[in-house]
Design a protein around this motif. Structure first.
Motif, mmCIF file in Angstrom:
data_model
loop_
_atom_site.group_PDB
_atom_site.id
_atom_site.type_symbol
_atom_site.label_atom_id
_atom_site.label_comp_id
_atom_site.label_asym_id
_atom_site.label_seq_id
_atom_site.Cartn_x
_atom_site.Cartn_y
_atom_site.Cartn_z
ATOM 1 N N GLY A 56 0.820 -1.204 0.000
ATOM 2 C CA GLY A 56 0.000 0.000 0.000
ATOM 3 C C GLY A 56 0.850 1.248 0.000
ATOM 4 N N LEU A 57 0.227 2.354 0.407
ATOM 5 C CA LEU A 57 0.945 3.623 0.393
ATOM 6 C C LEU A 57 0.658 4.442 1.627
ATOM 7 C CD1 LEU A 57 -1.238 6.071 -0.453
ATOM 8 C CD2 LEU A 57 -1.055 4.964 -2.662
ATOM 9 N N LYS A 58 1.532 5.407 1.869
ATOM 10 C CA LYS A 58 1.380 6.347 2.975
ATOM 11 C C LYS A 58 1.316 7.754 2.428
ATOM 12 C CE LYS A 58 4.492 8.470 4.890
ATOM 13 N NZ LYS A 58 5.432 9.011 5.886
ATOM 14 N N LEU A 59 0.610 8.594 3.133
ATOM 15 C CA LEU A 59 0.480 9.993 2.741
ATOM 16 C C LEU A 59 1.176 10.879 3.761
ATOM 17 C CD1 LEU A 59 -3.265 9.920 1.697
ATOM 18 C CD2 LEU A 59 -1.289 9.865 0.190
ATOM 19 N N GLY A 60 1.774 11.956 3.265
ATOM 20 C CA GLY A 60 2.398 12.936 4.133
ATOM 21 C C GLY A 60 1.865 14.321 3.838
ATOM 22 N N PHE A 61 2.069 15.236 4.769
ATOM 23 C CA PHE A 61 1.571 16.610 4.671
ATOM 24 C C PHE A 61 0.045 16.642 4.583
ATOM 25 C CE2 PHE A 61 5.792 18.016 2.546
ATOM 26 C CZ PHE A 61 6.425 17.858 3.758
ATOM 27 N N THR A 62 -0.614 15.814 5.389
ATOM 28 C CA THR A 62 -2.072 15.848 5.425
ATOM 29 C C THR A 62 -2.589 16.984 6.296
ATOM 30 O OG1 THR A 62 -1.972 14.158 7.160
ATOM 31 C CG2 THR A 62 -2.419 13.407 4.925
ATOM 32 N N SER A 63 -1.686 17.723 6.891
ATOM 33 C CA SER A 63 -2.047 18.929 7.642
ATOM 34 C C SER A 63 -1.933 20.141 6.732
ATOM 35 C CB SER A 63 -1.110 19.103 8.851
ATOM 36 O OG SER A 63 -1.116 20.434 9.313
ATOM 37 N N ARG A 64 -2.959 20.960 6.659
ATOM 38 C CA ARG A 64 -2.931 22.169 5.833
ATOM 39 C C ARG A 64 -1.825 23.112 6.289
ATOM 40 N NH1 ARG A 64 -5.390 20.993 1.160
ATOM 41 N NH2 ARG A 64 -7.545 20.327 1.435
ATOM 42 N N ALA A 65 -1.609 23.187 7.593
ATOM 43 C CA ALA A 65 -0.566 24.065 8.113
ATOM 44 C C ALA A 65 0.809 23.609 7.627
ATOM 45 C CB ALA A 65 -0.611 24.090 9.642
ATOM 46 N N LYS A 66 1.021 22.276 7.600
ATOM 47 C CA LYS A 66 2.305 21.753 7.131
ATOM 48 C C LYS A 66 2.491 22.034 5.651
ATOM 49 C CE LYS A 66 6.099 19.394 7.920
ATOM 50 N NZ LYS A 66 7.129 19.862 8.840
ATOM 51 N N MET A 67 1.408 21.926 4.873
ATOM 52 C CA MET A 67 1.488 22.247 3.448
ATOM 53 C C MET A 67 1.945 23.688 3.246
ATOM 54 S SD MET A 67 -1.836 20.650 1.578
ATOM 55 C CE MET A 67 -2.280 18.927 1.653
ATOM 56 N N ALA A 68 1.316 24.590 4.001
ATOM 57 C CA ALA A 68 1.653 26.008 3.876
ATOM 58 C C ALA A 68 3.100 26.258 4.275
ATOM 59 C CB ALA A 68 0.712 26.840 4.730
ATOM 60 N N GLN A 69 3.540 25.570 5.335
ATOM 61 C CA GLN A 69 4.903 25.732 5.817
ATOM 62 C C GLN A 69 5.921 25.328 4.750
ATOM 63 O OE1 GLN A 69 5.791 23.278 9.206
ATOM 64 N NE2 GLN A 69 7.927 23.845 9.259
ATOM 65 N N MET A 70 5.605 24.249 4.013
ATOM 66 C CA MET A 70 6.523 23.732 3.005
ATOM 67 C C MET A 70 6.291 24.345 1.629
ATOM 68 S SD MET A 70 8.499 21.744 4.668
ATOM 69 C CE MET A 70 9.401 20.988 3.316
ATOM 70 N N GLY A 71 5.266 25.205 1.497
ATOM 71 C CA GLY A 71 5.008 25.869 0.237
ATOM 72 C C GLY A 71 4.483 24.961 -0.849
ATOM 73 N N VAL A 72 3.704 23.946 -0.459
ATOM 74 C CA VAL A 72 3.124 23.020 -1.434
ATOM 75 C C VAL A 72 1.607 23.062 -1.315
ATOM 76 C CG1 VAL A 72 5.121 21.501 -1.418
ATOM 77 C CG2 VAL A 72 3.247 21.070 0.168
ATOM 78 N N ASP A 73 0.923 22.582 -2.365
ATOM 79 C CA ASP A 73 -0.532 22.590 -2.336
ATOM 80 C C ASP A 73 -1.111 21.193 -2.511
ATOM 81 O OD1 ASP A 73 0.030 22.096 -4.962
ATOM 82 O OD2 ASP A 73 -0.938 23.904 -5.746
ATOM 83 N N SER A 74 -0.280 20.178 -2.354
ATOM 84 C CA SER A 74 -0.767 18.806 -2.436
ATOM 85 C C SER A 74 0.045 17.928 -1.497
ATOM 86 C CB SER A 74 -0.665 18.277 -3.866
ATOM 87 O OG SER A 74 0.686 18.236 -4.280
ATOM 88 N N LEU A 75 -0.463 16.726 -1.288
ATOM 89 C CA LEU A 75 0.211 15.794 -0.399
ATOM 90 C C LEU A 75 1.461 15.214 -1.061
ATOM 91 C CD1 LEU A 75 -2.811 13.703 0.899
ATOM 92 C CD2 LEU A 75 -2.048 15.960 1.602
ATOM 93 N N ILE A 76 2.294 14.598 -0.233
ATOM 94 C CA ILE A 76 3.370 13.773 -0.756
ATOM 95 C C ILE A 76 3.055 12.339 -0.381
ATOM 96 C CG2 ILE A 76 5.067 15.628 -0.638
ATOM 97 C CD1 ILE A 76 6.199 14.289 1.883
ATOM 98 N N TRP A 77 3.673 11.402 -1.045
ATOM 99 C CA TRP A 77 3.338 10.010 -0.782
ATOM 100 C C TRP A 77 4.527 9.104 -0.967
ATOM 101 C CZ3 TRP A 77 1.899 6.525 -5.202
ATOM 102 C CH2 TRP A 77 2.244 7.082 -6.435
ATOM 103 N N GLY A 78 4.462 7.966 -0.267
ATOM 104 C CA GLY A 78 5.495 6.947 -0.364
ATOM 105 C C GLY A 78 4.855 5.573 -0.278
ATOM 106 N N TRP A 79 5.689 4.548 -0.343
ATOM 107 C CA TRP A 79 5.190 3.180 -0.403
ATOM 108 C C TRP A 79 5.409 2.428 0.900
ATOM 109 C CZ3 TRP A 79 2.075 1.950 -4.203
ATOM 110 C CH2 TRP A 79 2.150 2.669 -5.398
ATOM 111 N N LEU A 80 4.518 1.474 1.184
ATOM 112 C CA LEU A 80 4.612 0.571 2.320
ATOM 113 C C LEU A 80 4.933 -0.825 1.794
ATOM 114 C CD1 LEU A 80 1.300 1.639 4.113
ATOM 115 C CD2 LEU A 80 3.612 2.448 4.655
ATOM 116 N N THR A 81 5.767 -1.564 2.526
ATOM 117 C CA THR A 81 6.050 -2.943 2.143
ATOM 118 C C THR A 81 5.771 -3.880 3.316
ATOM 119 O OG1 THR A 81 8.363 -3.171 2.860
ATOM 120 C CG2 THR A 81 7.968 -2.039 0.756
ATOM 121 N N ASP A 82 5.698 -5.173 3.009
ATOM 122 C CA ASP A 82 5.425 -6.159 4.054
ATOM 123 C C ASP A 82 6.513 -6.183 5.115
ATOM 124 O OD1 ASP A 82 7.258 -7.182 2.213
ATOM 125 O OD2 ASP A 82 6.485 -9.227 2.325
ATOM 126 N N ALA A 83 7.737 -5.797 4.750
ATOM 127 C CA ALA A 83 8.829 -5.780 5.717
ATOM 128 C C ALA A 83 8.674 -4.668 6.753
ATOM 129 C CB ALA A 83 10.167 -5.633 4.996
#
Length: 263
Positions: A56-83
């Motif tokens: 599956g996947l994980k989402l980051g910057f799901t806080s609006r305040a964090k988005m504003a702090q980093m100057g982005v307008d969308s989430l970032i994402w990464g991958w999850l593994t069984d390990a």
């Protein structure tokens, strides 16, 4: 001249395997967001080649305040593994990490393939269940310092997850209380409303990001919706418990020393 991304992907992969931190790449070898995701993809390919399986996947910057702090307008994402999966109520060996931290989250289990953008009304129809969860984050960079591009390349600091009991009730997700305890003492309190105003919006955002990347997410996948409170640093012997009102709790204990705490 194009940047050779493979050495960066290799370095990040080795840092994760050996728990040895790296300097920020943005300080000496800058790259853009698109290249950051290319590096992430190449680094994860090394894990898959060694037998890890995407779950599956994980989402980051799901806080609006964090988005504003980093100057982005969308989430970032990464991958999850069984390990990365750790047992609920089990023991987490800190020796595999550099400077691990724990965040309280919700974890969704999909029941249908997500292969197009979803609306919030449609999101529930694509989900099988939801559970309280804890994400273990561990930046592979020195001092837990990084740029936006650095953290994306580093699979958004994803390192582990603990998932509690599953529930099929999505009716009270909007504003459920979130408590995180360290050795029995309350250290963080918040609400699931901190996750984009409603956790189901994380599923919507995930569907948009997947579509933009030309990727589909299989049925039976996990989606870590993002942190509901600030993270807590993990130390030897610590016991972490997360409770989400109406959805139960999950927990783990720590053993050993992380790289940053070893004598």
């Amino acid at each position: 001249m194009s940047l050779d991304l493979e050495p960066i992907a290799h370095a990040l992969d080795q840092a994760a395997r050996t728990a040895r931190p790296l300097p920020q790449f943005s300080q000496h070898t800058p790259f853009d967001l698109a290249q950051a995701y290319d590096i992430q993809r190449a680094s994860m390919a090394r894990r898959y080649a060694d037998g890890e399986r995407s779950i599956g996947l994980k989402l980051g910057f799901t806080s609006r305040a964090k988005m504003a702090q980093m100057g982005v307008d969308s989430l970032i994402w990464g991958w999850l593994t069984d390990a990365m999966l750790e047992e609920d109520g089990g023991t987490l060996g800190l020796d595999r990490y550099i400077h691990p931290r724990a965040e309280p989250e919700l974890c969704f289990l999909t029941r249908r393939v997500i292969d197009r953008p979803l609306t919030q009304l449609e999101a529930v129809d694509y989900l099988e269940a939801v559970a309280p969860a804890i994400e273990i984050i561990d930046s592979r960079y020195e001092a837990f310092r990084f740029s936006l591009e650095d953290v994306i390349a580093d699979n958004c600091s994803s390192a582990g997850l603990v998932v509690g009991p599953w529930s099929r009730d999505f009716s009270t997700l909007a504003n459920a209380g979130v408590l995180m305890r360290l050795d029995g003492a309350l250290v963080e309190a918040g609400s699931t409303a901190a996750i984009l105003g409603h956790p189901l919006r994380s599923v919507v955002q995930a569907s948009l990001l997947l579509t933009q990347a030309g990727i589909s997410l299989p049925a039976g996948s996990l989606i870590m919706a993002g942190a509901a409170t600030a993270a807590v640093a993990l130390s030897p012997g610590a016991h972490i418990q997360v409770e989400i009102a109406g959805y139960g709790e999950c927990a783990f204990s720590c053993s050993g020393h992380s790289r940053g705490e070893r004598p």
